[in-house]
Write a protein that holds these residues in place. Structure first.
Motif, PDB file in Angstrom:
ATOM      1  N   CYS A  51      53.882  29.354 -65.766  1.00 55.37           N
ATOM      2  CA  CYS A  51      53.074  28.170 -65.447  1.00 55.37           C
ATOM      3  C   CYS A  51      53.829  27.161 -64.592  1.00 55.37           C
ATOM      4  O   CYS A  51      53.226  26.233 -64.056  1.00 55.37           O
ATOM      5  CB  CYS A  51      52.576  27.506 -66.725  1.00 55.37           C
ATOM      6  SG  CYS A  51      53.867  26.701 -67.699  1.00 55.37           S
ATOM      7  N   ARG A 221      49.697  24.338 -66.651  1.00 60.32           N
ATOM      8  CA  ARG A 221      48.976  25.573 -66.338  1.00 60.32           C
ATOM      9  C   ARG A 221      48.997  25.781 -64.830  1.00 60.32           C
ATOM     10  O   ARG A 221      48.626  24.896 -64.075  1.00 60.32           O
ATOM     11  CB  ARG A 221      47.525  25.509 -66.828  1.00 60.32           C
ATOM     12  CG  ARG A 221      46.691  26.699 -66.368  1.00 60.32           C
ATOM     13  CD  ARG A 221      45.301  26.738 -66.978  1.00 60.32           C
ATOM     14  NE  ARG A 221      44.477  25.599 -66.626  1.00 60.32           N
ATOM     15  CZ  ARG A 221      43.147  25.584 -66.760  1.00 60.32           C
ATOM     16  NH1 ARG A 221      42.509  26.651 -67.217  1.00 60.32           N
ATOM     17  NH2 ARG A 221      42.470  24.503 -66.454  1.00 60.32           N
ATOM     18  N   ASP A 222      49.432  26.956 -64.388  1.00 61.52           N
ATOM     19  CA  ASP A 222      49.362  27.355 -62.984  1.00 61.52           C
ATOM     20  C   ASP A 222      49.893  26.288 -62.036  1.00 61.52           C
ATOM     21  O   ASP A 222      49.275  25.953 -61.027  1.00 61.52           O
ATOM     22  CB  ASP A 222      47.914  27.691 -62.601  1.00 61.52           C
ATOM     23  CG  ASP A 222      47.383  28.905 -63.332  1.00 61.52           C
ATOM     24  OD1 ASP A 222      48.210  29.668 -63.878  1.00 61.52           O
ATOM     25  OD2 ASP A 222      46.158  29.093 -63.376  1.00 61.52           O
TER      26      ASP A 222
END
Length: 373
Positions: A51, A221-222
């Protein structure tokens, strides 16, 4: 100690390390990340593998330079300052101790490299040993191979403290310890962080560890930070569906549903909405989120749920009942003496139900929040 500001940092690796997203877009390792740490604060960074949390740590340390954005220590721009000039102490997963040196040598090596006197090195090592607490001095006379994982980690932390850093950076420092030792070591680390009040960025993939260690938690996240806050803030008022399902154990049940004429249609049945809530929600598909404690058991309007597994929690005098509504995994908190049945009827406690948009994951209703997001 330092105040840290990470300002709109972007970092993109070579093409072979980039993950493609739908539509031919590329995902950078860090996608304009911003985060502030107050002086003496510990912020945990948590997220799944890949992430971007370790990349963020490296950028703050100076081990990687960002493509865009800035890193500031006490309002001073250190974005492209070398790591050794930042006054940072790093603790790694593998401890990175010098195997041929005893604990004392690992602590004193910094002073040797920087041409400090033996007297200063001796004084600082002795002061650090005193500050580390009872039993630490015995570790100074032993080489790393004779120490347990937790003892090695204490030496690694002391090696950082002896340098009097502005900032601690910890990258999954206890993830390779067994469960019992991990629990004991994280208690010791938290004690030390509180004792020395050194500003700390603590990276982990373990949600419980993040909650225990951090004054605040940043959920990634990401390549993006989805939300920053205390555990209570993340648990009670999640910014989106991802945060809602990431924080909490067992996780929130997310049930595909449809709002029709004041009712919630779900797999296996229908629940009638309270009038005040029905007036706030748009008709059509939604996702209903309910945490384990947000269910009412055996109400007359309950929807049947087959019970596939039970898990007792003696310390809380409760039981988790696990089952499914359609394809949604559901965990329900029940009294510890609840009858052992193959099926129960469940109804949401409407004061504890979250609703999210079916496509965007944005919250439509968060219990206890007067205005919709």
């Amino acid at each position: 100690m330092a105040r840290i500001e990470i300002d709109r940092v972007r970092k993109r690796y070579q093409a072979e390390r980039i993950v493609d997203l739908p539509g031919g877009r590329e995902r950078p390792a860090l996608n304009g990340v911003s985060l502030r740490l107050a002086q003496g604060e510990t912020v945990s960074v948590v997220g799944s593998s890949g992430c971007g949390k370790s990349t963020l740590l490296k950028v703050v340390a100076g081990l990687e330079y960002p493509d865009e954005g800035r890193v500031l220590y006490n309002d001073h721009d250190v974005t492209y300052v070398r790591p050794q000039e930042r006054g940072v102490g790093m603790v790694f997963q593998d401890y990175a101790l010098y195997p041929s040196m005893k604990g004392k040598g690992n602590l004193a090596y910094y002073f040797e490299v920087h041409d400090r006197t033996e007297e200063e090195a001796e004084r600082r090592v002795r002061e650090t040993a005193d500050r580390m607490g009872v039993g630490f001095e015995t570790l100074l006379g032993r080489v790393p191979t004779t120490l347990s994982g937790g003892e090695q980690q204490r030496v690694a932390i002391a090696r950082c403290i002896v340098r009097e850093p502005q900032l601690f950076l910890m990258d999954e420092p206890i993830s390779n310890l067994d469960a019992k030792l991990r629990e004991r070591t994280r208690v010791e680390i938290r004690k030390l962080l509180r004792k020395f009040t050194i500003t700390t960025l603590y990276v982990t993939h373990d949600q419980q560890e993040a909650v225990f260690m951090g004054d605040r938690i940043a959920v990634m996240r990401d390549g993006d930070i989805e939300q920053v806050g205390t555990f209570d803030e993340l648990y009670s008022t999640p910014a989106n569906l991802f945060v809602a399902t990431f924080i909490g154990s067992p996780p929130m049940a997310v049930i595909p549903a449809t709002i029709e004429r004041g009712e919630v249609v779900v797999p296996g049945g229908t629940w009638r909405l309270p009038p005040d809530l029905a007036g706030k929600l748009p008709a059509g598909p939604v996702r209903a989120g309910v945490r384990p404690e947000g269910w009412i058991l055996d109400a007359p309007d309950g929807v049947p749920m087959p019970v596939r597994h039970r898990e007792r929690i003696p310390t809380e005098r409760a039981t988790f009942l696990y089952g499914h509504l359609g394809e949604a995994n559901v965990a329900v908190t029940a009294p510890i003496d609840h009858p052992d049945r193959s099926e129960v009827a469940i109804t949401p406690d409407w004061e504890r139900v979250y609703f999210f948009a079916a496509q965007s994951e944005e919250p439509l209703h968060v219990p206890g929040v007067l205005e919709l997001f």
